[in-house]
Design an enzyme around this catalytic site. Structure first.
Site, PDB file in Angstrom:
ATOM      1  CB  CYS A  54      71.133  35.280  41.497  1.00  0.00           C
ATOM      2  SG  CYS A  54      72.176  33.828  41.270  1.00  0.00           S
ATOM      3  CB  ILE A  55      76.441  36.728  39.528  1.00  0.00           C
ATOM      4  CG1 ILE A  55      77.312  36.908  38.286  1.00  0.00           C
ATOM      5  CG2 ILE A  55      76.998  35.620  40.407  1.00  0.00           C
ATOM      6  CD1 ILE A  55      78.638  37.567  38.548  1.00  0.00           C
TER       7      ILE A  55
END
Lengths: 130, 134
Positions: A78-79
């Protein structure tokens, strides 16, 4: 059956990335399909290539990398969670003006939409964490 | 893309750990996927919805105003475990007043929060296709 995997807890601190790995491996060996593995919260730390666990301990990053290579797994970090915790790929490091990147081969950084899509596409989404 | 019943289950206090904030981020992103979404709050998770949160003293960002935007994201089903509220001496008046506008009824404002018993919640959980636990 088609599974997606979500991991919420940090490696070594918590068993969830180990258990998720064992589950994923067992599912693949039993002939199931893994649509995607999504690393969220502190689990994003699995994706660093700079961790050096003691030699007599398991290397969680490497275990995932090997499994991914063998089965063409989609390992997504997840960025938003990654940026908070200092996990950057080359493009993002450049964009943010940072002097280094640390994402291990076999992992890719992407958005939370990938988690939702994983839930939609799979028959079951399994969440590992507290 | 298929439509599934997605439920986000929140069980932890809003501060102390990052789960609540990062759960809310998923809910907001997930809203764009036009799924049948609901959100549940139980155990210490009920504290996430308490109104009048002030976080200056702990140096954390107060993200609680964002819950009021859930209605605009068409997240209209918010289930709160009645027993978890009772155990913490909380009542509905202690929570934010979360509403959504019903297009089919001339944009009438409706309450998003529904207090449910553990039995009711268990039934609702059982109806879901995808459960995301935070």
């Amino acid at each position: 059956m088609k599974f997606s995997i979500q991991i919420n807890e940090g490696p070594y601190q918590h068993q969830s990335s180990d258990t998720a790995y064992q589950f994923t491996k067992a599912a693949l060996e039993a002939g199931h399909e893994i649509f995607r593995v999504f690393f969220y919260h502190d689990a994003v730390n699995v994706a660093t290539r700079l961790a050096i666990p003691p030699q007599d301990d398991r290397n969680i990053t490497k275990l995932w990398q090997e499994l991914a290579e063998q089965h063409k797994l989609d390992l997504v970090v997840c960025i938003a969670a990654a940026q908070r915790r200092g996990l950057l790929d080359e493009a993002e490091a450049k964009r943010q003006g940072k002097d280094a990147n640390n994402i291990a081969t076999g992992f890719r950084i992407s958005g939370l939409g990938q988690l939702i899509e994983a839930g939609i596409q799979a028959d079951r989404l399994i969440v590992f964490g507290d | 893309m298929a439509t599934k019943k997605f439920m986000y289950v929140n069980r932890k206090a809003p501060y102390g750990t990052v789960y609540a904030l990062e759960s809310l981020e998923v809910v907001l992103i997930g809203a764009a996927f036009e799924q049948d979404v609901s959100v549940a709050f139980m155990d210490d998770g009920v504290y996430q919805l308490v109104k009048g949160q002030k976080t200056d003293g702990i140096g954390m960002k107060n993200f609680s105003p964002t819950y009021a935007a859930l209605g605009d994201y068409e997240v209209t089903k918010i289930y709160v475990d009645k027993d978890s509220m009772k155990e913490r001496n909380l009542s509905l008046d202690d929570l934010q007043h979360l509403v959504w506008e019903d297009e089919d009824e001339d944009y009438a404002e409706k309450n998003s929060i529904k207090l449910v018993s553990r039995d009711e919640l268990a039934k609702i959980l059982d109806e879901q296709d995808v459960l995301l636990n935070f």
